[in-house]
Write a protein that holds these residues in place. Structure first.
Motif, short mmCIF file in Angstrom:
data_model
loop_
_atom_site.label_atom_id
_atom_site.label_comp_id
_atom_site.label_asym_id
_atom_site.label_seq_id
_atom_site.Cartn_x
_atom_site.Cartn_y
_atom_site.Cartn_z
N ARG A 105 14.49 -12.43 -15.04
CA ARG A 105 14.58 -11.10 -15.65
C ARG A 105 14.74 -11.16 -17.15
O ARG A 105 15.51 -11.98 -17.66
CB ARG A 105 15.80 -10.36 -15.08
N GLN A 106 14.05 -10.28 -17.81
CA GLN A 106 14.37 -9.99 -19.21
C GLN A 106 15.00 -8.59 -19.15
O GLN A 106 14.28 -7.61 -18.93
CB GLN A 106 13.10 -9.98 -20.07
N GLN A 107 16.30 -8.52 -19.30
CA GLN A 107 16.99 -7.24 -19.07
C GLN A 107 16.60 -6.17 -20.09
O GLN A 107 16.52 -4.99 -19.76
CB GLN A 107 18.52 -7.44 -19.09
N VAL A 108 16.40 -6.60 -21.33
CA VAL A 108 16.02 -5.65 -22.38
C VAL A 108 14.74 -6.17 -23.04
O VAL A 108 14.68 -7.35 -23.39
CB VAL A 108 17.15 -5.54 -23.45
N PRO A 109 13.70 -5.33 -23.16
CA PRO A 109 12.44 -5.83 -23.74
C PRO A 109 12.54 -6.02 -25.25
O PRO A 109 12.14 -5.17 -26.03
CB PRO A 109 11.42 -4.75 -23.36
N LEU A 110 13.08 -7.18 -25.64
CA LEU A 110 13.32 -7.42 -27.07
C LEU A 110 12.12 -8.05 -27.77
O LEU A 110 12.18 -8.36 -28.95
CB LEU A 110 14.54 -8.33 -27.23
N GLY A 111 11.05 -8.27 -27.00
CA GLY A 111 9.85 -8.84 -27.61
C GLY A 111 9.30 -9.99 -26.78
O GLY A 111 9.99 -10.55 -25.92
N LEU A 112 8.04 -10.35 -27.08
CA LEU A 112 7.36 -11.40 -26.31
C LEU A 112 8.10 -12.74 -26.43
O LEU A 112 8.27 -13.46 -25.44
CB LEU A 112 5.91 -11.53 -26.81
N GLY A 113 8.54 -13.07 -27.64
CA GLY A 113 9.24 -14.34 -27.85
C GLY A 113 10.50 -14.41 -27.00
O GLY A 113 10.79 -15.42 -26.35
N ILE A 234 11.37 -9.83 -31.25
CA ILE A 234 11.41 -11.30 -31.39
C ILE A 234 10.03 -11.81 -31.03
O ILE A 234 9.60 -11.69 -29.88
CB ILE A 234 12.53 -11.92 -30.53
N GLN A 235 9.31 -12.30 -32.03
CA GLN A 235 7.89 -12.62 -31.88
C GLN A 235 7.68 -14.09 -31.55
O GLN A 235 8.25 -14.97 -32.21
CB GLN A 235 7.13 -12.27 -33.17
N LEU A 236 6.84 -14.33 -30.57
CA LEU A 236 6.46 -15.71 -30.22
C LEU A 236 5.71 -16.35 -31.40
O LEU A 236 5.91 -17.52 -31.71
CB LEU A 236 5.59 -15.69 -28.96
N THR A 237 4.86 -15.55 -32.03
CA THR A 237 4.06 -16.09 -33.15
C THR A 237 4.96 -16.66 -34.25
O THR A 237 4.68 -17.71 -34.80
CB THR A 237 3.15 -14.97 -33.74
N ASP A 238 6.06 -15.96 -34.55
CA ASP A 238 6.97 -16.45 -35.60
C ASP A 238 7.58 -17.79 -35.21
O ASP A 238 7.71 -18.70 -36.04
CB ASP A 238 8.08 -15.42 -35.87
N ALA A 239 7.97 -17.91 -33.94
CA ALA A 239 8.58 -19.17 -33.48
C ALA A 239 7.54 -20.30 -33.53
O ALA A 239 7.84 -21.42 -33.97
CB ALA A 239 9.12 -19.00 -32.06
N MET A 240 6.32 -20.00 -33.12
CA MET A 240 5.27 -21.04 -33.15
C MET A 240 5.00 -21.45 -34.59
O MET A 240 4.81 -22.64 -34.88
CB MET A 240 3.98 -20.52 -32.50
N ALA A 241 5.00 -20.46 -35.49
CA ALA A 241 4.72 -20.76 -36.91
C ALA A 241 5.74 -21.76 -37.44
O ALA A 241 5.41 -22.65 -38.23
CB ALA A 241 4.74 -19.47 -37.73
N ARG A 242 6.99 -21.63 -36.99
CA ARG A 242 8.04 -22.55 -37.47
C ARG A 242 7.85 -23.97 -36.92
O ARG A 242 8.43 -24.92 -37.45
CB ARG A 242 9.41 -22.01 -37.09
N MET A 243 7.11 -24.09 -35.83
CA MET A 243 6.91 -25.42 -35.24
C MET A 243 5.78 -26.20 -35.93
O MET A 243 5.68 -27.41 -35.78
CB MET A 243 6.59 -25.29 -33.75
N ILE A 244 4.92 -25.46 -36.66
CA ILE A 244 3.79 -26.13 -37.32
C ILE A 244 4.36 -27.08 -38.38
O ILE A 244 5.23 -26.71 -39.15
CB ILE A 244 2.83 -25.09 -37.94
N GLY A 245 3.84 -28.29 -38.37
CA GLY A 245 4.36 -29.30 -39.31
C GLY A 245 5.33 -30.23 -38.62
O GLY A 245 5.50 -31.38 -39.02
N THR A 246 5.97 -29.75 -37.56
CA THR A 246 6.89 -30.63 -36.83
C THR A 246 6.21 -31.21 -35.59
O THR A 246 6.64 -32.22 -35.06
CB THR A 246 8.17 -29.89 -36.38
#
Ligand code: UTP
Length: 295
Positions: A105-113, A234-246
């Motif tokens: 469950r995602q109790q509150v829809p805070l975003g895809l991420g 909370i965006q999945l794209t933002d989290a993925m962007a932070r992984m680029i380079g690592t």
């Protein structure tokens, strides 16, 4: 020869509110809306199975239990069909190996991420796939199969992209593409950056992220402390962007058609396109469409 451990788990975030389809989605989950006679979620699960994925992890919210029920056995229905000597094969894709349909469950829809992060305990420490079921990907082989083939070569993180007219980029996550890799008809490129819903003049390309991902489990740790982004989510794209380079990050351009079934226009287009291609009804649908256009 397979070089990497196969992807066996997929996450289907289905906890969104589907506000663009109200009032239809007040009670019925958006993912249960049918394109002709198969709900959207069925297309996504079939695509996952074709790619060799076994465990389907649904991140659900309130009112979404129909999605889980869809992959259960409907004893009464099946008994009645049997009594009436009706074929049961039509229900076959809705059957699942016991234990392979998992709901969190995602109790509150805070975003895809945030929805993806809710599946962290089930995903564990292995690479996994993500499907946004409202993006209907029609191809042969399917989009995820194309992706796992590419993943076998490059590993790391891999997303599916599509080219759209430049004026449309602001509605999507956009990639900053690097060099194309040899092979894959030039469809496989490095990703140097990602940006969610950029203004047209700031978009690094017209290649948009298109609802299919293969990610390394480290994304869960990145999502853990991800700040809210575009739309206050909370965006999945933002989290993925932070992984680029690592970690290695690539994009494969999907060879096939994508229908954005989260929008009414895309939904109607998908319905018409798939109905026109059906052997059992294509001719009638064509005649009907021509008649409607004349009227
Ligand atoms: P959308 O942006 O399409 O949102 O989410 P939505 O709520 O489904 O639909 P609209 O915009 O209100 O009409 C993209 C995907 O992410 C999931 C959705 O279910 C959809 O598959 N999602 C989104 C979640 O699971 N949780 C969220 O908090 C947000």
């Amino acid at each position: 020869m397979t070089k990497r451990k196969p992807i066996k788990k997929a996450v289907f975030p289905v906890a969104g509110l589907g506000t663009r389809f109200l009032p239809a989605t007040k009670v019925v989950p958006k993912e249960m809306l049918p394109i002709v006679d198969r709900p959207l979620i069925q297309y996504a699960v079939d695509e996952a199975r074709e790619a060799g994925i076994e465990q389907m992890i649904f991140v659900t919210g309130r009112g979404k239990t129909a999605i889980i029920d869809h992959f259960d056995i409907a004893f009464e229905l099946e008994a009645t069909l049997r009594e009436r000597e009706k074929a049961l094969a039509i229900l076959e894709p809705t059957h699942a190996v016991p234990g392979h349909i998992i709901a969190v469950r995602q109790q509150v829809p805070l975003g895809l991420g945030h929805a993806i992060w809710c599946a962290r305990a089930i995903v564990g420490d292995e690479p996994f796939a993500i499907f946004l079921p409202d993006e209907l990907m029609i191809g042969s082989p399917g989009c995820m199969k194309q992706m796992v083939d590419a993943y076998d070569d490059v590993g790391g993180n891999l997303i599916s992209v599509l080219e759209v007219p430049r004026e449309d980029v602001s509605s999507y996550g956009v990639i900053d593409p690097g060099a194309a890799l040899p092979g894959f008809d030039g469809r496989l490129t490095e990703v140097k950056g990602l940006i969610e819903k950029p203004p047209i003049e700031q978009a690094p390309s017209n290649k948009i992220i298109s609802g299919r991902y293969i990610l390394q489990p480290e994304v869960m740790r990145t999502l853990e402390n991800q700040e809210k982004g575009a739309g206050g989510e909370i965006q999945l794209t933002d989290a993925m962007a932070r992984m680029i380079g690592t970690q290695p990050f690539h994009a494969v351009t999907f060879a096939g058609r994508r229908f954005d079934c989260g929008s009414k226009l895309g939904f109607v287009e998908a319905t018409l396109a798939l109905a026109l291609e059906r052997e059992d009804m294509g001719t009638d649908v064509r005649a009907m469409a021509q008649r409607l256009l004349r009227e």
